[in-house]
Design an enzyme around this catalytic site. Sequence first.
Site, PDB file in Angstrom:
ATOM      1  N   LYS A 125       1.458  -1.470  -0.142  1.00 18.46           N
ATOM      2  CA  LYS A 125      -0.148  -0.497  -0.050  1.00 18.46           C
ATOM      3  C   LYS A 125       0.380   0.916  -0.152  1.00 18.46           C
ATOM      4  O   LYS A 125       0.573   1.964  -0.657  1.00 18.46           O
ATOM      5  CB  LYS A 125      -0.992   0.437   1.176  1.00 18.46           C
ATOM      6  CG  LYS A 125      -2.024  -1.452   0.710  1.00 18.46           C
ATOM      7  CD  LYS A 125      -3.208  -1.522   2.070  1.00 18.46           C
ATOM      8  CE  LYS A 125      -4.166  -2.875   2.934  1.00 18.46           C
ATOM      9  NZ  LYS A 125      -4.384  -2.542   2.044  1.00 18.46           N
ATOM     10  N   GLY A 144      -7.739  -7.805   3.271  1.00 24.89           N
ATOM     11  CA  GLY A 144      -8.573  -8.289   4.046  1.00 24.89           C
ATOM     12  C   GLY A 144      -9.586  -7.267   5.109  1.00 24.89           C
ATOM     13  O   GLY A 144     -10.686  -8.132   5.744  1.00 24.89           O
ATOM     14  N   GLY A 145      -9.487  -6.415   5.487  1.00 21.83           N
ATOM     15  CA  GLY A 145      -9.746  -5.536   6.115  1.00 21.83           C
ATOM     16  C   GLY A 145      -9.304  -5.498   7.135  1.00 21.83           C
ATOM     17  O   GLY A 145     -10.127  -5.369   8.166  1.00 21.83           O
ATOM     18  N   LYS A 158     -17.653  -8.119  -0.489  1.00 19.54           N
ATOM     19  CA  LYS A 158     -18.456  -6.907  -1.593  1.00 19.54           C
ATOM     20  C   LYS A 158     -19.670  -7.746  -1.327  1.00 19.54           C
ATOM     21  O   LYS A 158     -19.414  -8.741  -1.198  1.00 19.54           O
ATOM     22  CB  LYS A 158     -17.495  -6.856  -2.762  1.00 19.54           C
ATOM     23  CG  LYS A 158     -16.501  -5.782  -2.802  1.00 19.54           C
ATOM     24  CD  LYS A 158     -15.477  -5.950  -3.741  1.00 19.54           C
ATOM     25  CE  LYS A 158     -14.331  -4.636  -3.619  1.00 19.54           C
ATOM     26  NZ  LYS A 158     -13.505  -5.189  -4.118  1.00 19.54           N
ATOM     27  N   GLU A 192      -8.759   0.466  -6.014  1.00 19.06           N
ATOM     28  CA  GLU A 192      -9.823   0.522  -5.600  1.00 19.06           C
ATOM     29  C   GLU A 192      -9.381   1.850  -4.950  1.00 19.06           C
ATOM     30  O   GLU A 192      -8.475   2.715  -4.506  1.00 19.06           O
ATOM     31  CB  GLU A 192     -10.006   0.130  -4.661  1.00 19.06           C
ATOM     32  CG  GLU A 192      -9.797  -1.721  -5.127  1.00 19.06           C
ATOM     33  CD  GLU A 192      -9.786  -2.735  -4.100  1.00 19.06           C
ATOM     34  OE1 GLU A 192     -11.065  -3.675  -4.298  1.00 19.06           O
ATOM     35  OE2 GLU A 192      -9.941  -1.999  -2.582  1.00 19.06           O
ATOM     36  N   ASN A 230      -5.587  -4.329  -6.273  1.00 19.48           N
ATOM     37  CA  ASN A 230      -5.295  -5.441  -6.563  1.00 19.48           C
ATOM     38  C   ASN A 230      -4.339  -5.840  -7.567  1.00 19.48           C
ATOM     39  O   ASN A 230      -5.011  -6.015  -8.410  1.00 19.48           O
ATOM     40  CB  ASN A 230      -6.460  -6.189  -6.539  1.00 19.48           C
ATOM     41  CG  ASN A 230      -7.135  -5.740  -5.318  1.00 19.48           C
ATOM     42  OD1 ASN A 230      -6.618  -5.787  -4.307  1.00 19.48           O
ATOM     43  ND2 ASN A 230      -8.625  -5.438  -4.309  1.00 19.48           N
ATOM     44  N   ARG A 287      -4.063  -8.262  -9.561  1.00 20.65           N
ATOM     45  CA  ARG A 287      -4.926  -9.795  -9.158  1.00 20.65           C
ATOM     46  C   ARG A 287      -6.163  -9.704 -10.067  1.00 20.65           C
ATOM     47  O   ARG A 287      -7.091  -8.335 -10.567  1.00 20.65           O
ATOM     48  CB  ARG A 287      -5.256 -10.907  -8.983  1.00 20.65           C
ATOM     49  CG  ARG A 287      -5.586  -9.902  -7.465  1.00 20.65           C
ATOM     50  CD  ARG A 287      -5.868 -11.030  -6.747  1.00 20.65           C
ATOM     51  NE  ARG A 287      -6.936 -10.441  -5.550  1.00 20.65           N
ATOM     52  CZ  ARG A 287      -7.891 -10.072  -4.910  1.00 20.65           C
ATOM     53  NH1 ARG A 287      -9.471  -9.916  -5.424  1.00 20.65           N
ATOM     54  NH2 ARG A 287      -8.250  -8.828  -4.162  1.00 20.65           N
TER      55      ARG A 287
HETATM   56  P1  ADP Z   1      -7.371  -4.673   2.038  1.00 20.45           P
HETATM   57  O1  ADP Z   1      -6.628  -4.791   1.741  1.00 20.45           O
HETATM   58  O2  ADP Z   1      -7.547  -5.208   4.034  1.00 20.45           O
HETATM   59  O3  ADP Z   1      -8.910  -4.564   1.720  1.00 20.45           O
HETATM   60  P2  ADP Z   1      -8.585  -1.534   1.852  1.00 20.45           P
HETATM   61  O4  ADP Z   1      -7.267  -0.585   2.602  1.00 20.45           O
HETATM   62  O5  ADP Z   1      -8.627  -2.404   0.803  1.00 20.45           O
HETATM   63  O6  ADP Z   1      -7.580  -2.196   3.069  1.00 20.45           O
HETATM   64  O7  ADP Z   1      -9.650  -0.820   3.050  1.00 20.45           O
HETATM   65  C1  ADP Z   1     -10.771  -2.062   3.185  1.00 20.45           C
HETATM   66  C2  ADP Z   1     -11.773  -1.289   4.016  1.00 20.45           C
HETATM   67  O8  ADP Z   1     -11.308  -0.442   4.495  1.00 20.45           O
HETATM   68  C3  ADP Z   1     -12.689   0.326   2.540  1.00 20.45           C
HETATM   69  O9  ADP Z   1     -13.138  -0.658   1.562  1.00 20.45           O
HETATM   70  C4  ADP Z   1     -12.629   0.738   3.642  1.00 20.45           C
HETATM   71  O10 ADP Z   1     -14.219   0.072   4.234  1.00 20.45           O
HETATM   72  C5  ADP Z   1     -12.034   1.286   4.466  1.00 20.45           C
HETATM   73  N1  ADP Z   1     -11.197   2.355   4.934  1.00 20.45           N
HETATM   74  C6  ADP Z   1      -9.825   1.670   4.253  1.00 20.45           C
HETATM   75  N2  ADP Z   1      -9.186   3.215   4.318  1.00 20.45           N
HETATM   76  C7  ADP Z   1      -9.828   3.805   4.622  1.00 20.45           C
HETATM   77  C8  ADP Z   1     -10.050   5.724   4.560  1.00 20.45           C
HETATM   78  N3  ADP Z   1      -9.005   6.609   4.465  1.00 20.45           N
HETATM   79  N4  ADP Z   1     -10.967   6.307   4.568  1.00 20.45           N
HETATM   80  C9  ADP Z   1     -11.912   5.498   4.993  1.00 20.45           C
HETATM   81  N5  ADP Z   1     -12.979   4.409   5.205  1.00 20.45           N
HETATM   82  C10 ADP Z   1     -11.197   3.488   5.290  1.00 20.45           C
END
Ligand code: ADP
Length: 447
Positions: free
Chosen positions: A116, A164-165, A237, A275, A290, A292
């Site tokens: 990231k 994975g959040g 999702k 994303e 992502n 992939r």
């Molecule tokens: P991962 O790789 O763990 O999926 P992400 O960066 O894609 O992490 O973030 C996953 C989710 O976390 C996002 O879809 C959103 O719901 C929340 N999120 C992440 N960063 C932010 C942010 N800066 N502000 C608000 N929500 C966030």
Amino acid sequence: MFQRVLIANRGEIALRIIRACKELDIQTVCVYSTADKDAPYLNFADEKICIGPGPSKDSYLNIARIISAAEITDVDAIHPGYGFLSERADFSEICRECKIEFIGPSPEAMFKLGDKIQAKRYARAAKVPVFAGTEGEIEELDEAVKVAAEIGYPVIIKASAGGGGRGMRICRNEASLRANVSKAQQEALAAFGNGGVFVEKFLEHARHIEIQTIGDKHGNAIHLYERDCSMQRRHQKIIEEAPAPLVERKKIEKVCQAAAKLIKSADYSGAATVEFLMDQEQNFYMLEVNTRVQVEHPITEAITGVDIVKMSIQVAAGEEIPYKQKDIQIQGHAIECRINAEDHTKDFRPSAGLIETYRAPGGLGIRIDTHVSAGYRVPPNYDSMIGKLIVHADTREAAITRALRALNEYEVGPIKTTIPLHAQLMQNSDFKTGGIDIHYLERLLKD
Ligand code: ADP
């Protein structure tokens, strides 16, 4: 072109890849765990090979076993699908060392965009909008506190290698930030083997919008427009649609172009998704890339007519992307409903077991991507998604009507699935209006 491809995955995506290979006249070898040994989709492959027991670490995540299977079956390439080993730069590198083509980005490109913090650096350079926050990983707590004061609370601490959040912490004031940075670092180290964390602005009300891109080995990269994936539960999702409703086209097209430029700048070959979160003023902020193919790629295929899986195999084999950006046009509207074997009335409890009844919908504009049918036993070992309903129609309104019609035809039993939840959501007035935020579904389920 490749002669034989090994598919290092299972379920619907394994079948999706088998189908793409058949159309390219490529033979397929599908690996499987003992939990999947009776799965009918394996019979569509030219060859199947058992790589171990049910737990993923002993089979679908076991690099040594997958490479052995690839060597025994003499394949020229491996398609990792999504999940499992698909975003592991070390796996891409091992494939290269073994002279097997990894169908996806090079380990270098994966490192540039899969991490990231790195991805944000490349994004800034490609003029892709990102969240304000610390430039790199936090080294000094005071530096993070200073940045947070500048951008304003709330902020979020995230792991550079996160996925994975997991491992994210929202901080609403300085005390909370001070208390959480080192905890987040320890957690990230334990979970991802990399303790790097960073801070960025936290957005309260956001929509999730992502851009599909694809690059080749000749320095070309194009985008295939966007998907809106705001209907989520616990960062997973549930429904995706393309194009995104109620978004100013001029704005999103600029973001799409920047996303293509970003993957080009990383010498990226293969499919990638950039994303974003979008705020209420329609400002975009990149979340991550992502590296992939995504679960939701079929809605983009529906609106553009491009076969993303086939093209990802072609570019891995060294072919040029057969389209120019101007050839890619949006036709109509597509919606995907993820059909999970879960009981949404019981907190989405997994509902594995034997499928006795299975009747899929049909008709114009309906696509079902699934590996299940009557007589299939859903194993308890893996992700609960058993299929995807993808509908395509001329307008968003017509796509919603068509999705509801299809969901009413869809019968899967006696296991519980998310079909009834989807039918309910297709009649939900807020969804119909468009523009729900990423926390909408959780609020709805609470009421
Ligand atoms: P991962 O790789 O763990 O999926 P992400 O960066 O894609 O992490 O973030 C996953 C989710 O976390 C996002 O879809 C959103 O719901 C929340 N999120 C992440 N960063 C932010 C942010 N800066 N502000 C608000 N929500 C966030």
